[in-house]
Design a protein around this motif. Sequence first.
Motif, PDB file in Angstrom:
ATOM      1  N   ASN A   1       0.091  11.000  24.935  1.00  0.00           N
ATOM      2  CA  ASN A   1      -0.487  10.397  26.139  1.00  0.00           C
ATOM      3  C   ASN A   1      -1.287   9.142  25.808  1.00  0.00           C
ATOM      4  OD1 ASN A   1       0.642  12.501  27.529  1.00  0.00           O
ATOM      5  ND2 ASN A   1      -1.262  13.641  27.782  1.00  0.00           N
ATOM      6  N   ALA A   2      -2.050   9.193  24.713  1.00  0.00           N
ATOM      7  CA  ALA A   2      -2.844   8.025  24.334  1.00  0.00           C
ATOM      8  C   ALA A   2      -1.949   6.837  24.004  1.00  0.00           C
ATOM      9  CB  ALA A   2      -3.731   8.378  23.140  1.00  0.00           C
ATOM     10  N   LEU A   3      -0.874   7.078  23.261  1.00  0.00           N
ATOM     11  CA  LEU A   3       0.052   6.002  22.922  1.00  0.00           C
ATOM     12  C   LEU A   3       0.702   5.426  24.171  1.00  0.00           C
ATOM     13  CD1 LEU A   3       1.515   4.399  20.712  1.00  0.00           C
ATOM     14  CD2 LEU A   3       3.230   6.226  20.624  1.00  0.00           C
ATOM     15  N   ALA A   4       1.043   6.297  25.120  1.00  0.00           N
ATOM     16  CA  ALA A   4       1.648   5.822  26.368  1.00  0.00           C
ATOM     17  C   ALA A   4       0.684   4.942  27.143  1.00  0.00           C
ATOM     18  CB  ALA A   4       2.079   7.013  27.215  1.00  0.00           C
ATOM     19  N   TRP A   5      -0.579   5.345  27.214  1.00  0.00           N
ATOM     20  CA  TRP A   5      -1.545   4.555  27.983  1.00  0.00           C
ATOM     21  C   TRP A   5      -1.861   3.232  27.285  1.00  0.00           C
ATOM     22  CZ3 TRP A   5      -1.554   5.514  32.672  1.00  0.00           C
ATOM     23  CH2 TRP A   5      -1.497   6.801  33.180  1.00  0.00           C
TER      24      TRP A   5
ATOM     25  N   VAL B   1       3.874  10.835  32.543  1.00  0.00           N
ATOM     26  CA  VAL B   1       3.373   9.796  31.645  1.00  0.00           C
ATOM     27  C   VAL B   1       4.526   8.960  31.097  1.00  0.00           C
ATOM     28  CG1 VAL B   1       2.243   9.402  29.427  1.00  0.00           C
ATOM     29  CG2 VAL B   1       1.278  11.040  31.032  1.00  0.00           C
ATOM     30  N   ILE B   2       5.602   9.621  30.692  1.00  0.00           N
ATOM     31  CA  ILE B   2       6.753   8.887  30.156  1.00  0.00           C
ATOM     32  C   ILE B   2       7.362   7.985  31.221  1.00  0.00           C
ATOM     33  CG2 ILE B   2       9.105   9.176  29.275  1.00  0.00           C
ATOM     34  CD1 ILE B   2       8.137  11.688  27.845  1.00  0.00           C
ATOM     35  N   THR B   3       7.506   8.493  32.442  1.00  0.00           N
ATOM     36  CA  THR B   3       8.107   7.697  33.515  1.00  0.00           C
ATOM     37  C   THR B   3       7.253   6.490  33.853  1.00  0.00           C
ATOM     38  OG1 THR B   3       9.052   9.740  34.418  1.00  0.00           O
ATOM     39  CG2 THR B   3       9.066   7.804  35.838  1.00  0.00           C
ATOM     40  N   LEU B   4       5.950   6.680  33.915  1.00  0.00           N
ATOM     41  CA  LEU B   4       5.063   5.545  34.193  1.00  0.00           C
ATOM     42  C   LEU B   4       5.156   4.498  33.080  1.00  0.00           C
ATOM     43  CD1 LEU B   4       1.867   7.306  35.578  1.00  0.00           C
ATOM     44  CD2 LEU B   4       3.399   5.776  36.808  1.00  0.00           C
TER      45      LEU B   4
ATOM     46  N   TYR C   1      -0.291  21.126  17.959  1.00  0.00           N
ATOM     47  CA  TYR C   1       0.423  20.999  19.234  1.00  0.00           C
ATOM     48  C   TYR C   1      -0.425  20.265  20.274  1.00  0.00           C
ATOM     49  CZ  TYR C   1       2.213  22.477  23.789  1.00  0.00           C
ATOM     50  OH  TYR C   1       2.652  22.506  25.085  1.00  0.00           O
ATOM     51  N   GLN C   2      -1.661  20.699  20.437  1.00  0.00           N
ATOM     52  CA  GLN C   2      -2.526  20.056  21.419  1.00  0.00           C
ATOM     53  C   GLN C   2      -2.844  18.620  21.021  1.00  0.00           C
ATOM     54  OE1 GLN C   2      -5.872  22.701  21.709  1.00  0.00           O
ATOM     55  NE2 GLN C   2      -4.631  24.404  22.445  1.00  0.00           N
ATOM     56  N   GLY C   3      -3.020  18.380  19.721  1.00  0.00           N
ATOM     57  CA  GLY C   3      -3.244  17.016  19.273  1.00  0.00           C
ATOM     58  C   GLY C   3      -2.034  16.132  19.504  1.00  0.00           C
ATOM     59  N   SER C   4      -0.819  16.684  19.386  1.00  0.00           N
ATOM     60  CA  SER C   4       0.392  15.903  19.640  1.00  0.00           C
ATOM     61  C   SER C   4       0.480  15.481  21.095  1.00  0.00           C
ATOM     62  CB  SER C   4       1.625  16.725  19.248  1.00  0.00           C
ATOM     63  OG  SER C   4       1.594  17.067  17.883  1.00  0.00           O
ATOM     64  N   ILE C   5       0.122  16.387  21.990  1.00  0.00           N
ATOM     65  CA  ILE C   5       0.127  16.034  23.416  1.00  0.00           C
ATOM     66  C   ILE C   5      -0.864  14.914  23.690  1.00  0.00           C
ATOM     67  CG2 ILE C   5      -0.451  16.878  25.724  1.00  0.00           C
ATOM     68  CD1 ILE C   5       0.732  19.527  25.021  1.00  0.00           C
ATOM     69  N   PHE C   6      -2.051  15.031  23.098  1.00  0.00           N
ATOM     70  CA  PHE C   6      -3.062  13.990  23.319  1.00  0.00           C
ATOM     71  C   PHE C   6      -2.619  12.656  22.736  1.00  0.00           C
ATOM     72  CE2 PHE C   6      -6.630  11.651  21.464  1.00  0.00           C
ATOM     73  CZ  PHE C   6      -7.298  11.296  22.629  1.00  0.00           C
ATOM     74  N   MET C   7      -2.074  12.650  21.541  1.00  0.00           N
ATOM     75  CA  MET C   7      -1.663  11.396  20.922  1.00  0.00           C
ATOM     76  C   MET C   7      -0.505  10.755  21.676  1.00  0.00           C
ATOM     77  SD  MET C   7      -3.753  10.832  18.545  1.00  0.00           S
ATOM     78  CE  MET C   7      -2.879   9.408  17.869  1.00  0.00           C
TER      79      MET C   7
ATOM     80  N   TRP D   1      -6.315  11.025  34.463  1.00  0.00           N
ATOM     81  CA  TRP D   1      -6.214  11.653  33.154  1.00  0.00           C
ATOM     82  C   TRP D   1      -7.429  11.431  32.251  1.00  0.00           C
ATOM     83  CZ3 TRP D   1      -0.953  10.501  34.673  1.00  0.00           C
ATOM     84  CH2 TRP D   1      -0.127  11.627  34.652  1.00  0.00           C
ATOM     85  N   ALA D   2      -8.245  10.463  32.556  1.00  0.00           N
ATOM     86  CA  ALA D   2      -9.385  10.179  31.678  1.00  0.00           C
ATOM     87  C   ALA D   2     -10.341  11.372  31.560  1.00  0.00           C
ATOM     88  CB  ALA D   2     -10.120   8.930  32.154  1.00  0.00           C
TER      89      ALA D   2
END
Length: 727
Positions: A566-570, A485-488, A558-564, A618-619
């Motif tokens: 990814n959401a910010l990246a998208w 996600v970061i690389t994209l 922790y799980q919410g941080s991963i989701f946020m 990822w959706a």
Amino acid sequence: MYWRLLIWPVFLLYFARQASCVSVVLHHTNITKLTARAIHLAGYHLHLVEHLSIIDAPKLEHVVVEDLTKMPRLQSLFITQAPKLHHIAALPPLPELRTFIVTTSGLLEVPNLSHVHDSRSTTYLQAIDLEGNYIKRLSSHALRVRADQVSLNYNLLEEVPAHAFKNAVISKLSFRGNSKLRHIDANAFAANLLIRQLDLSSTAITSLPTAGLQKLEILRIEKTPSLKYIPSIYEFQNLQKAYLTHHFHCCAFEFPERHNPTRHKLFETQIALMKAKCAQLKTPATRKRRSLEPIRAIPDEFYSRAETENFTTDSFEEDLSTATTAEENENIEEEYFGDSGSWEDEAVDNVPGNGFGVSAQCGNFSARRRKVECTPQADALNPCEDVMGWSWLRVSVWFVIAAVVVGNVAVLLVLLTNHTEMTVPRFLMCHLAFSDLCTGLYLFMLAVVDLRSYGEFFNYAYDWQYGVGCKIAGFLSVFSGQLSVITLTIVTLERWFAITYAIYLERRISLSAAAKIMICGWLFSGLMAGLPLVGVSDYSSTSICLPVESKDVGDVVYQGSIFMTNALAWVTIVICYVQIYRSLGGGESYGGRGAAAAAERRIANKMALLIGTDLLCWAPVAFFGVTALAGVPLVDVSHGKVLLVFFYPLNACANPFLYAILTKQYRRDFITLVARTGQCNWLVEKYKLAATPPPTAHTNQSAPAQLMPLVDYQRSQSQGKDSEVTL
């Protein structure tokens, strides 16, 4: 009227008895030695004492056990909070003693209670409670007693030796809270066939012996994650309830035929022999009398021998036949005629134990599985199934793995061997290919474990879920997802700068800046993947090694941080592509830049396809992950594996082809690599012929000299742009 006169003596006798009962309680006492004299000085008559309690005795060091015989009516001895009381000598005969309790004190070993009651006496101890002491070992004869319950909770026991309870009669035995208890000898409970309740919760045992536990009804091994393997239900003939730690242990009780196929086959053979025996006895022509004795159950020694030797049905029948006496055979063959002159069928009694209750009548057999109430039951996160669950999923995952590994290895091989022309897009593409390759390795590990444990995963579940393999697989999964996600996101930002500000070369991302950004991306991805290894969420919660279980607030954060993240990246990716399309809109209106804008629009379309593929990947995972995080899971792990195999790795399969393999620049680099090897020259020549453009005014060698600098500039710009935007 007369019965009232008779009942008064009974009441008087009862009250006299109550008045004679003495309960001695010494609270906050400073005595150093418990003696009969100390009790007498406290104002009590020794021969009347029935209950003796010592509470909070910080200086008590010794108990004169011989003086206890001076209290013939003593029924209970209770000592608590005596930290200096390290030893109690062997207790003398105390025929009336019913409870012996020494808690939260300093005992280092179990007192010898084997002589409290005479071996020929029918009396027994109701409770022996030694909770909260510092007991490190069990002596061989200390607990050779008859007792309803024995508690050794929260001590420092490290092992239970062989025959620790030999010749003892104990109904309820508890070792709860002995966190250092790691080993229980295979014969620890041998020669004690009356244990009905056993508690080994909060210990560190790795296995559970079965000798002496044939009568066990309730088993508690909660909060003991170290327990690897649970014995088969065939080992516990009377087990009714089991409170365990792992879900897969309950699966072993639910599917005994898969948990222990050998013992299950023995049971089926027993049923077949019973059926054959009854069929032989029911032959009308012989009109033989059948024995009124039930058909015998197979002895346990045959089961134990079958586990160590090669099992065959013939040898089993031979053992069974030799175990039957000649007298029993004669009874079976003896003629019988009923009063009515008709043949009467014999009812065969239930054959006990072995995991099933067998109710049989000659010619009409039925085997009903004995149900054990077991917790924790299999649930949505831990179903009683293999890693992949379905056969078609087990096959499909290998095609996905092949596509991921082959595609990304090909990209890395070509790009890294041509490192002299490393540009920012190529640099980012290498990181993307590596992250996608990690996804393929994660799926490969799951597929291998699935093949190895096919049909009986719960027998391998502990070694996999709590072993190093699952931690590595989970780390690869989270790390690859975050790094991808970061690389994209960085790739999208680089395209946005390159296309939106095409004439401002100083606004391009340099290779050194891209390297620094990716170092931060690696550190962040490693941090998010490493947190479950230190207790934030857990990779061992499911067989697919994903941190999906939320036990506390830290897991949810922790799980919410991963989701946020990814959401910010998208969101960033979508905004950048909207800006790219707006800057390239109406490319023909750019005049001289119309052709370049058209080329960049094609690149933007390709990148939009890439991002759309990743969004499609990822959706579904994000949607069902958010619903689970909100406490309303819409899909269980069994169906979630479909997302794991077909949606989650979709970008890992598509990225190497869309980013590199299908581009002209990759084909050029690939041919360059082939040419360096000196092999497949025909392929190199074919590519040169296809790639050589027809001669034009710009490429003609006879062009005016004053045009050559312009030609060289255009050619260099074309090559530079092609190397940067042919993703």
